[in-house]
Write an enzyme that holds these catalytic residues in place. Structure first.
Site, short mmCIF file in Angstrom:
data_model
loop_
_atom_site.label_atom_id
_atom_site.label_comp_id
_atom_site.label_asym_id
_atom_site.label_seq_id
_atom_site.Cartn_x
_atom_site.Cartn_y
_atom_site.Cartn_z
N ASP A 54 0.26 -0.55 -8.60
CA ASP A 54 -0.25 -1.91 -8.71
C ASP A 54 -1.77 -1.85 -8.58
O ASP A 54 -2.29 -1.43 -7.56
CB ASP A 54 0.35 -2.77 -7.59
N ARG A 107 -4.67 0.01 1.92
CA ARG A 107 -5.63 -0.53 0.96
C ARG A 107 -7.02 -0.35 1.57
O ARG A 107 -7.51 -1.19 2.33
CB ARG A 107 -5.33 -2.00 0.66
N GLN A 122 4.84 -5.26 4.21
CA GLN A 122 5.46 -6.47 3.68
C GLN A 122 6.87 -6.19 3.21
O GLN A 122 7.27 -5.04 3.00
CB GLN A 122 4.62 -7.06 2.54
N ASP A 232 0.86 -18.53 -5.02
CA ASP A 232 0.67 -18.10 -3.64
C ASP A 232 1.24 -19.15 -2.68
O ASP A 232 1.04 -20.36 -2.88
CB ASP A 232 -0.81 -17.90 -3.33
N GLU A 245 -2.20 -17.04 3.75
CA GLU A 245 -1.27 -16.70 2.66
C GLU A 245 -0.18 -15.79 3.19
O GLU A 245 -0.46 -14.73 3.75
CB GLU A 245 -2.01 -16.00 1.53
N SER A 248 2.67 -13.75 -2.11
CA SER A 248 2.27 -13.83 -3.52
C SER A 248 3.51 -13.47 -4.32
O SER A 248 4.13 -12.44 -4.05
CB SER A 248 1.13 -12.85 -3.81
#
Length: 331
Positions: A54, A107, A122, A232, A245, A248
């Site tokens: 991704d 990340r 997640q 979102d 948030e 997504s």
């Protein structure tokens, strides 16, 4: 840090760990039941040439390394958006059933603040749909099921001794263009804050495509979500007085939208990858899917002021000092 101390309840660090476990166990079962999902194992690593990585907004540097045995270059996944769709085909999932998995990633270019960490955890989920499901109405129905699972989990915490955060079950839906029209002089994050503070639980539809001001509400990779059928999920976080948030998600690209979005973003070379060819040849099922932040959800439901209270990660000296001064205990 925008920290409203009056809204904050101190918890012993061991109690936080117990509540984190309650949340993760309960929500996982609620999510699986609501969307008819089966848990599967997922990869931490992918090869670049697979096309399964991704690319997020397209600028983030991946964490990569070579293997001693054959010199192959591997990358730690940034999400499993593409892998899940291939897994649905491989495991032969029937229509309207799907999978979920624990996704962990690094990340390295993510900013570190109250809600962001370089460590990502997640629930990634994906389910098979049919063409008539590729509508905003189907997307909304799915969002409502997820919100109910979150609200039910918050209620469950009360039975375990934590008088938790009240979650508004009524989702306010708005498109990113409508949101821009409502607050034309505000930034995207300011718009999110204003609408979420007013309605508490908000889903913004249409992330990735350019709006009337020539810019997208937020960036989204062109090769997994259909930019007209994604969005979102935001909740108002009282302790930080901000929109947070939690998910997504969206209906994934079909052949036509994949080609269109790759052309628009100047990424046509990706059509050479096996994953993209599978979509073009219509070999993969039509799907809907998304990611739900585990630490973000725990942070929301426990009313925490920093994501480091619910996950063990790396924090710079300034963050550690600030949290110590505010008596915010990080894991």
């Amino acid at each position: 840090m925008k920290f409203i101390k009056e809204k904050y309840t101190h918890l012993r660090i061991l109690d936080k760990q117990k509540y984190i476990k309650f949340i993760k166990d309960k929500f996982e079962r609620k999510l699986a039941g609501a969307l008819d999902l089966t848990r599967v194992s997922a990869p931490l690593l992918v090869t670049k040439e697979s096309g399964l990585q991704d690319d997020l907004s397209g600028v983030e540097r991946k964490v990569s390394f070579d293997i001693l045995k054959d010199g192959k270059q591997l990358e730690i996944v940034q999400s499993l958006a593409k892998w899940k769709r291939m897994a649905l085909k491989k495991y032969d999932f029937p229509i309207h059933k799907g999978l979920y998995t624990d996704m962990t990633a690094i990340r390295r270019d993510d900013k570190m603040d109250e809600t962001h960490s370089i460590y990502v955890d997640q629930w990634d989920w994906e389910k098979v749909i049919v063409r008539k499901d590729r509508t905003v109405d189907f997307l909304k129905k799915t969002v409502k099921k997820i919100v109910k699972a979150i609200a039910d989990t918050s209620e469950f915490l009360k039975t375990k001794g934590f008088d938790g955060v009240e979650i508004c079950k009524d989702v306010f839906f708005i498109t990113s263009q409508e949101l821009l029209d409502l607050y034309p002089d505000k930034t995207d994050k300011e718009r999110e804050y204003l609408i979420t503070k007013q309605y508490k639980t908000v889903f913004i539809i249409g992330i990735g495509d350019d709006l009337s001001d020539g810019k997208p509400h937020d960036t989204r990779a062109p090769d997994y979500d259909d930019w007209s059928l994604d969005g979102d999920l935001l909740f108002y976080h009282e302790v930080l007085d901000m929109a947070i948030e939690i998910s997504s998600m969206g209906i994934r690209v079909d052949k036509d939208t994949l080609i269109k979005q790759l052309e628009k973003s100047g990424k046509q070379e990706r059509l050479e990858y096996a994953y993209h060819q599978s979509i073009v040849k219509e070999e993969l099922p039509l799907t809907i899917g998304g990611g739900i932040g585990q630490s973000r959800l725990c942070m929301l439901l426990l009313g925490r002021a920093h994501i480091g209270e619910v996950q063990a990660s790396y924090w710079d000296k300034d963050t550690l000092k600030q949290c110590e001064e505010l008596q915010i205990e990080l894991l």
